[in-house]
Scaffold this motif. Sequence first.
Motif, mmCIF file in Angstrom:
data_model
loop_
_atom_site.group_PDB
_atom_site.id
_atom_site.type_symbol
_atom_site.label_atom_id
_atom_site.label_comp_id
_atom_site.label_asym_id
_atom_site.label_seq_id
_atom_site.Cartn_x
_atom_site.Cartn_y
_atom_site.Cartn_z
ATOM 1 N N PRO A 70 8.969 -15.766 -71.860
ATOM 2 C CA PRO A 70 8.069 -14.933 -72.134
ATOM 3 C C PRO A 70 7.005 -15.608 -73.160
ATOM 4 O O PRO A 70 7.459 -16.057 -74.098
ATOM 5 C CB PRO A 70 8.628 -13.469 -72.942
ATOM 6 N N VAL A 71 5.660 -15.306 -73.129
ATOM 7 C CA VAL A 71 4.802 -15.963 -73.968
ATOM 8 C C VAL A 71 3.666 -14.544 -74.481
ATOM 9 O O VAL A 71 3.190 -14.000 -73.243
ATOM 10 C CB VAL A 71 3.650 -17.093 -73.294
ATOM 11 N N ALA A 72 3.769 -14.301 -75.509
ATOM 12 C CA ALA A 72 2.874 -12.951 -75.852
ATOM 13 C C ALA A 72 1.811 -13.569 -76.809
ATOM 14 O O ALA A 72 2.025 -14.283 -77.818
ATOM 15 C CB ALA A 72 3.846 -12.018 -76.431
ATOM 16 N N SER A 73 0.463 -13.120 -76.477
ATOM 17 C CA SER A 73 -0.544 -13.395 -77.346
ATOM 18 C C SER A 73 -1.453 -12.164 -77.892
ATOM 19 O O SER A 73 -1.428 -11.125 -77.245
ATOM 20 C CB SER A 73 -1.601 -14.403 -76.634
ATOM 21 N N VAL A 74 -1.995 -12.437 -78.815
ATOM 22 C CA VAL A 74 -3.084 -11.124 -79.392
ATOM 23 C C VAL A 74 -4.511 -11.543 -79.487
ATOM 24 O O VAL A 74 -4.673 -12.807 -80.051
ATOM 25 C CB VAL A 74 -2.360 -10.752 -80.809
ATOM 26 N N HIS B 293 15.441 -24.116 -77.654
ATOM 27 C CA HIS B 293 16.118 -23.076 -78.508
ATOM 28 C C HIS B 293 15.587 -21.756 -78.736
ATOM 29 O O HIS B 293 16.257 -21.228 -79.445
ATOM 30 C CB HIS B 293 16.663 -24.004 -79.866
ATOM 31 N N PHE B 294 14.480 -21.700 -78.275
ATOM 32 C CA PHE B 294 13.939 -20.225 -78.543
ATOM 33 C C PHE B 294 13.793 -19.545 -76.870
ATOM 34 O O PHE B 294 13.837 -19.974 -75.813
ATOM 35 C CB PHE B 294 12.297 -20.371 -78.863
ATOM 36 N N ASP B 295 13.637 -18.012 -77.260
ATOM 37 C CA ASP B 295 13.765 -17.310 -75.907
ATOM 38 C C ASP B 295 12.345 -16.724 -75.613
ATOM 39 O O ASP B 295 12.124 -16.345 -74.615
ATOM 40 C CB ASP B 295 14.550 -16.049 -76.349
ATOM 41 N N ALA B 296 11.436 -17.049 -76.644
ATOM 42 C CA ALA B 296 10.269 -16.376 -76.486
ATOM 43 C C ALA B 296 9.050 -17.125 -77.386
ATOM 44 O O ALA B 296 9.357 -17.490 -78.517
ATOM 45 C CB ALA B 296 10.011 -14.772 -76.423
ATOM 46 N N LEU B 297 7.693 -16.754 -76.920
ATOM 47 C CA LEU B 297 6.931 -17.361 -78.069
ATOM 48 C C LEU B 297 5.791 -16.291 -78.251
ATOM 49 O O LEU B 297 5.426 -15.464 -77.226
ATOM 50 C CB LEU B 297 6.033 -18.791 -77.311
ATOM 51 N N ALA B 298 5.304 -16.089 -79.546
ATOM 52 C CA ALA B 298 4.493 -15.008 -79.914
ATOM 53 C C ALA B 298 3.331 -15.923 -80.670
ATOM 54 O O ALA B 298 3.420 -16.845 -81.507
ATOM 55 C CB ALA B 298 4.975 -14.403 -80.945
ATOM 56 N N VAL B 299 1.879 -15.550 -80.170
ATOM 57 C CA VAL B 299 0.911 -16.471 -80.758
ATOM 58 C C VAL B 299 -0.188 -15.380 -81.098
ATOM 59 O O VAL B 299 -1.080 -14.723 -80.490
ATOM 60 C CB VAL B 299 0.398 -17.041 -79.538
ATOM 61 N N PRO B 300 -0.324 -15.081 -82.386
ATOM 62 C CA PRO B 300 -1.618 -14.340 -83.031
ATOM 63 C C PRO B 300 -2.994 -15.208 -82.951
ATOM 64 O O PRO B 300 -2.929 -16.344 -82.828
ATOM 65 C CB PRO B 300 -1.317 -14.184 -84.482
ATOM 66 N N GLY B 301 -3.908 -14.285 -82.732
ATOM 67 C CA GLY B 301 -5.270 -14.976 -82.779
ATOM 68 C C GLY B 301 -6.012 -15.328 -84.086
ATOM 69 O O GLY B 301 -5.139 -14.979 -85.249
#
Length: 212
Positions: free
Chosen positions: A105-109, A68-76
């Motif tokens: 999309p998968v975004a990480s910091v 049900h999600f369009d993207a993932l964001a993962v902070p360090g």
Amino acid sequence: MTKRVLLLLADGFEPLEAAGFTDVLGWANIDGEEQIEVVSAGLRPVLKATFGFSVVPQAMLSDLDLTHFDALAVPGGFEGAGFYQDALSEQFIDAIATFEKLGKPVASVCVASLSLAAAGILRGRRATTYHQIGGKRKAQLETYGAIFIDRPVVIEDNLITSTGPGTAIEVAFALLRTLTSEANVQHIRTLMRMPEPSEAWRTQVQVVEAVT
């Protein structure tokens, strides 16, 4: 249609890295071309941030349907704050792998790229992570088969990785661009008074090794 982004938080996450996503995507939700909902989730009902205060995520990861999600964001986060206990756990990396399998999309910091690497999604792909002289995190990233690139933000296909908390805003804008448009990114930049980084910033190396 509202876009939904899962903000996946590990215990010991760094607040500034999470705030990049919540602020940029929050502004976009209010004033952008389409609504964006950010849902925070973790493996624990109460999470400890890197610098000691507690955060209550909106959901437990186990309770969510990731389709049900369009993207993932993962902070360090910081090793000393226990970040890797969650960030390299089976449940955490399985969630990351699921988004990749769904082509989202998968975004990480910063060191969150190590979670992506542990999930197997960086093998043979260009990526970056926090890097210092000695290269401990770089070496870790490469053991998973990633191709290390010494740049502040690296975008490869649907994956975004970066080098530290100072890049969080740009990672969030890159994710916003993927979800909406360049015009929307520029609009939100203007509203937030957030200038476009120079080409020199985008291409600078993190560590200049001493010449002997």
